[in-house]
Design a protein around this motif. Structure first.
Motif, short mmCIF file in Angstrom:
data_model
loop_
_atom_site.label_atom_id
_atom_site.label_comp_id
_atom_site.label_asym_id
_atom_site.label_seq_id
_atom_site.Cartn_x
_atom_site.Cartn_y
_atom_site.Cartn_z
N ASP A 59 0.85 -1.19 0.00
CA ASP A 59 0.00 0.00 0.00
C ASP A 59 0.89 1.24 0.00
N ILE A 60 0.52 2.24 -0.79
CA ILE A 60 1.34 3.45 -0.92
C ILE A 60 1.46 4.17 0.41
N ASP A 61 0.35 4.38 1.09
CA ASP A 61 0.41 5.08 2.37
C ASP A 61 1.28 4.33 3.38
N ALA A 62 1.17 3.02 3.39
CA ALA A 62 1.98 2.22 4.31
C ALA A 62 3.46 2.34 3.97
N LEU A 63 3.80 2.34 2.67
CA LEU A 63 5.21 2.49 2.27
C LEU A 63 5.78 3.81 2.76
N ILE A 64 4.99 4.89 2.58
CA ILE A 64 5.47 6.22 3.00
C ILE A 64 5.63 6.25 4.52
N GLN A 65 4.65 5.73 5.24
CA GLN A 65 4.73 5.72 6.70
C GLN A 65 5.92 4.91 7.19
N GLN A 66 6.20 3.79 6.54
CA GLN A 66 7.33 2.97 6.95
C GLN A 66 8.65 3.68 6.69
N ALA A 67 8.76 4.31 5.54
CA ALA A 67 9.98 5.06 5.24
C ALA A 67 10.15 6.22 6.20
N ASP A 68 9.04 6.85 6.57
CA ASP A 68 9.08 7.95 7.55
C ASP A 68 9.59 7.44 8.90
N ALA A 69 9.07 6.30 9.33
CA ALA A 69 9.52 5.72 10.61
C ALA A 69 11.01 5.39 10.56
N ALA A 70 11.48 4.86 9.43
CA ALA A 70 12.89 4.54 9.29
C ALA A 70 13.75 5.80 9.31
N MET A 71 13.21 6.88 8.75
CA MET A 71 13.95 8.14 8.76
C MET A 71 14.16 8.64 10.19
N TYR A 72 13.13 8.56 11.03
CA TYR A 72 13.28 8.98 12.42
C TYR A 72 14.30 8.09 13.16
N HIS A 73 14.34 6.86 12.78
CA HIS A 73 15.34 5.97 13.37
C HIS A 73 16.74 6.42 12.97
N ALA A 74 16.89 6.89 11.71
CA ALA A 74 18.19 7.38 11.25
C ALA A 74 18.58 8.65 12.01
N LYS A 75 17.60 9.50 12.30
CA LYS A 75 17.89 10.72 13.07
C LYS A 75 18.37 10.35 14.48
#
Length: 882
Positions: free
Chosen positions: A558-574
């Motif tokens: 799902d597109i929304d799920a992909l974006i949300q997952q990438a967003d969560a991974a980004m915060y983990h990188a921060k």
């Protein structure tokens, strides 16, 4: 009037009979002006019986003209002697006894015969002739005054009459066209012969008919006319005359048809290329000797064909993307100069040399191009006429182009406006990248076209420390950073990859047909490309971004799920230190949910006043007295438990809650200070930490003024702490806010000095009262010579600028002693106390004051017990006493 005896006219009987039957009235008057003869026609004209007239004076007939003319012709003037006759003719008006009036032609004959003078008056009623003559004169006058051309021909269509409007329209006088064939005179090589055939058909019809014809004037210029023809027939039904009413419809119909064509197409939301095609085709219908084209000139000065259906397709394709210039054919030159350009011979014109081959191959030998300008004066297109012979445009061509330039501007401006609306809806205006709405379509397209067994990687990027740059250097600097970032990102991906901006400092990269390994390589290249700082003015600003990556279909479909997952991974990188990337894992969902829960709980805590302030003492190194306290926010949630400020303060900044927390902290700290003062506790000052965002609010000084007034505190009892990042831009709102607070009397403390971007030259001009040494330097001050050197430098800077220097994080006696030795004014840390609740701090303060008093008494006792210098040793007098 009485009649007199009238002698009988001696006239032969046959002559009398002839006069009696004559159509004209005959009146014979004797030398005394009495009527001697009055025929039947005279009775009809005057409506009088002859018995009422004979023998009476001629005045009874109202013929004053006859009497005057008779008197004017005496016998001595007669020519020829006896039996001489002289005729005189004129027009007269006759008023009859019943009051009616007629117009008559009067012919007088004066006769001398046998010694007797006679006047014979021949009178003919010409009333109808005069009326018809006057009507014809009026019709001729009207015909010459009308703006429509009139032609009258004989049965062979040869011209016998034209009016003034015909001469004005076609340039021919009546003398030049009389006797010439009307059709041969007005038609030309591009006149439609089928239309002429229909026109001839209408001449034969009873009611006539109307046709639109392309005609030509005396100079050979085209004129579109509407010809309304009608035939006039004789008694036998044969055509005797042909009447044609010619109307110039070049403006009213042909050019308006262009306007109607464009406006209706715009109303129907027809694409610009089809509108241009229709316009060119219609132009070529009303000007059959031209080939037309419409070009768009973009903001970069590049040519893009919109319409030119009669031009070779390969020639139009070759024009696409050509840059305008002073020697780029007729269209490129017209767009460059902003004025019409005519090349009457493409083959020899120097501007056409690189482009002439294809037009000449298809028989085009001249080109006239006119720029199309927008309302603000920009050249947004060109409209061109190609001719099949070397020639300039005609007057008709000029009128067409005048209309088409305006219509072309209307169509192109509307198209550009709609394109701008589309860009606003689907593209980011700052970077030109697809926005959130458009990105969803691009991600869906990437997924739909993904090769079987392949993946789609989605990278979510967030600029590190962007708020610091935006808030300190200003929004223009922040925009410059985002534009540069977008360019560097684009340089690291492939043409078929997709880059978009979600908003703010968030970007998304879609990598079709890439697995995790390939996505990692792209992420690594991006990280390396951001190592070089961005030069903004005289400053170098670091650039970095944190990236999170999710993979379709491994992580989600799902597109929304992909974006949300990438967003969560980004915060983990921060959280991993920024300037890096992380792939999504299942654990990150839990962290994202936790962040959402913390955000919701924090909003509730602020709304319900659930945050608390704890206070950590600041101690003077000179005497151990309390210098002040630092107020530190604490949050204990019923569900989440104790939440560290290191977690909820950044969260508050991200969620837009930090300004509320800042105002609350000032208000709560001042309330507590007022309460302590009322209780008799002497605390000189309270320091409150604020976010850089708080200093971007110009109303901060007025807010602080109101809070101090509410609690009756002098402004010097409040110290506001700022970080170095807030003062990066000397002309920022933050500096103005700081000056307003300092003018108010509130102290300003520069926190974490030495960890940011401050320069000594700027520090000297800042309205601060205090420098704080970061705990990272204090921690290693005893063992690390570098840390000790930095602390020493900060202390010396503070002393030279007459600023109070405060060291944070002091935990050991050795740190305290060394800082005191270096000249640090104030220290705070666990050596004295952690941050305490208000009640606990009150108790600590009483205990600290008691300890200081006890220590002071011990020092006083030791001083009293020590003998003065040079005195004999003390001898006890109590020895042996019980």
């Amino acid at each position: 009037m009485r009649t007199r005896d009238c002698p009988v006219v001696e006239t032969p009987d046959f002559l009398l009979a002839a006069l009696e039957r004559a159509n004209d009235a005959v009146v014979i008057i004797d030398s005394d002006l009495h009527v001697s003869y009055f025929n039947a026609a005279a009775e009809l004209i005057w409506r009088l019986d002859r018995t009422e007239v004979l023998g009476r004076h001629v005045s009874c007939l109202g013929l004053e003209e006859l009497r005057q003319q008779s008197v004017a012709t005496p016998a001595s003037d007669q020519i020829g002697g006896d039996d001489a006759i002289q005729d005189r003719c004129s027009e007269i008006r006759i008023e009859r006894r019943d009051g009616s009036r007629i117009r008559a032609a009067l012919s007088l004959s004066h006769v001398e015969a046998g010694g007797q003078h006679r006047t014979i008056a021949f009178v003919r009623d010409i009333t109808r002739e005069i009326e018809r003559r006057e009507r014809m004169a009026l019709l001729t006058l009207v015909a010459d005054r009308t703006n429509r051309a009139v032609i009258v021909t004989d049965r062979d269509l040869k011209i016998i009459y034209t009016n003034a409007a015909f001469a004005g329209l076609f340039g021919y006088s009546i003398g030049e066209v009389s006797g010439r064939q009307a059709i041969d005179l007005l038609v030309g090589r591009h006149t439609d012969r089928r239309t002429l055939a229909r026109l001839r058909h209408w001449i034969g019809e009873e009611r006539g008919g109307e046709e639109e014809i392309l005609a030509y004037d005396k100079n050979g210029d085209e004129i579109w006319i509407s010809a309304n023809v009608k035939a006039f027939r004789d008694g036998r039904g044969r055509v005797k005359y042909t009447f044609a009413l010619l109307t110039d419809i070049s403006e009213t119909k042909q050019l308006r048809s262009l306007q109607q064509l464009i406006l209706s197409a715009l109303a129907d939301e027809i694409p610009i290329t089809e509108i241009a095609d229709r316009l060119c085709r219609r132009v070529e219908e009303i000007a059959p000797d031209v080939v037309s084209s419409l070009l768009h000139i973009d903001a970069g000065g590049l040519v893009h064909p919109l319409g030119g259906p009669s031009l070779p397709e390969d020639y139009s394709r070759a024009l696409d993307g050509v840059a305008i210039g002073p020697d780029v054919g007729s269209c490129g030159s017209a767009a460059f100069y902003g004025k019409p350009v005519l090349a009457t011979d493409i083959d020899t014109d120097p501007r056409w040399q690189p482009y002439k081959t294809r037009p000449l191959e298809v028989g085009l030998h001249a080109c006239w191009s006119t720029p199309i300008k927008s309302k603000d004066g920009r050249v947004i297109g060109t409209f061109a006429f190609y001719f099949r012979e070397s020639r300039p445009p005609s007057r008709w061509h000029e009128r067409i182009v005048d209309a088409c330039v305006h219509l072309g501007a209307l169509a192109i401006e509307r198209w550009e406006a709609r394109a701008q609306i589309a860009r606003l809806a689907y593209y980011d205006m700052l970077t030109g990248l697809p926005n959130r709405a458009r990105l969803r379509d691009l991600i869906a397209e990437a997924i739909r076209t993904c090769h079987p067994g392949k993946h789609v990687a989605l990278a979510f990027l967030d600029v590190d420390n962007f708020k610091d740059v935006n808030d300190t250097l200003g929004h223009s600097a922040g925009d410059e950073l985002l534009v540069e970032l977008a360019q560097r990102l684009r340089a690291q991906i492939q043409p078929h990859d997709m880059l978009g901006r979600l908003g703010g400092d968030e970007f998304v990269i879609v990598l079709p047909n890439r697995d995790a390994g390939e996505a990692a390589l792209v992420a690594s290249r991006i990280t390396e490309s951001l190592v070089v700082p961005l030069q903004i003015g005289t400053r170098q600003v670091p650039m970095s971004a944190s990236m999170g990556i999710s993979i379709y279909p491994d992580n989600a479909t799902d597109i929304d799920a992909l974006i949300q997952q990438a967003d969560a991974a980004m915060y983990h990188a921060k959280r991993a230190g920024r300037s890096t990337y992380r792939f999504f894992s299942a654990d990150m969902n839990r962290l994202a949910e936790q962040r959402l829960a913390h955000s919701s709980a924090l909003r509730s805590a602020i709304a319900n006043d659930a945050l608390k302030l704890h206070y950590q003492p600041q101690i003077r190194t000179s005497d151990g007295a309390i210098h002040g306290v630092e107020a530190l926010a604490r949050w204990r949630d019923p569900v989440l438990g104790e939440v560290s400020p290191a977690k909820f303060i950044p969260l508050a900044e991200e969620c837009g809650l930090i300004e509320q927390i800042g105002h609350w902290s000032i208000r709560e700290a001042c309330r507590q200070m007022a309460e302590w003062r009322e209780a008799g506790l002497d605390i000189p000052c309270v320091s409150v930490n604020l976010s850089p965002i708080n200093f971007q609010n110009p109303s901060l000084a007025s807010v602080v003024t109101g809070i101090l007034a509410d609690h009756g505190l002098p402004p010097e009892m409040l110290m506001l702490e700022v970080t170095e990042g807030v003062i990066l831009n000397e002309r920022s709102v933050a500096i103005e806010t700081m000056n307003a607070l300092r003018k108010l009397g509130v102290g300003l403390s520069l926190d974490d000095f030495g960890t940011g971007y401050s320069s000594l030259s700027r520090l000297a001009h800042l309205p601060i009262r205090e420098l704080k040494i970061d705990r990272s330097f204090v921690r290693d001050v005893e063992a690390d010579p570098s840390a000790r050197a930095i602390v020493t430098a900060v202390v010396r800077v503070g002393q030279s600028l007459q600023l109070t220097v405060v060291a944070e994080g002091v935990e050991t006696d050795g740190q305290r002693d060394l800082l005191a030795e270096l000249g640090c004014d104030v220290i705070q840390g666990f050596l004295y106390a952690p941050a305490l609740s208000a009640a606990a701090f009150g108790r600590w303060l009483l205990d600290h004051s008691a300890k200081r008093a006890s220590a002071m008494l011990r020092r006083v006792g030791r001083c009293l017990a020590r003998p003065p210098a040079g005195s004999p040793p003390h001898v006890s007098t109590t020895k042996g006493l019980g």
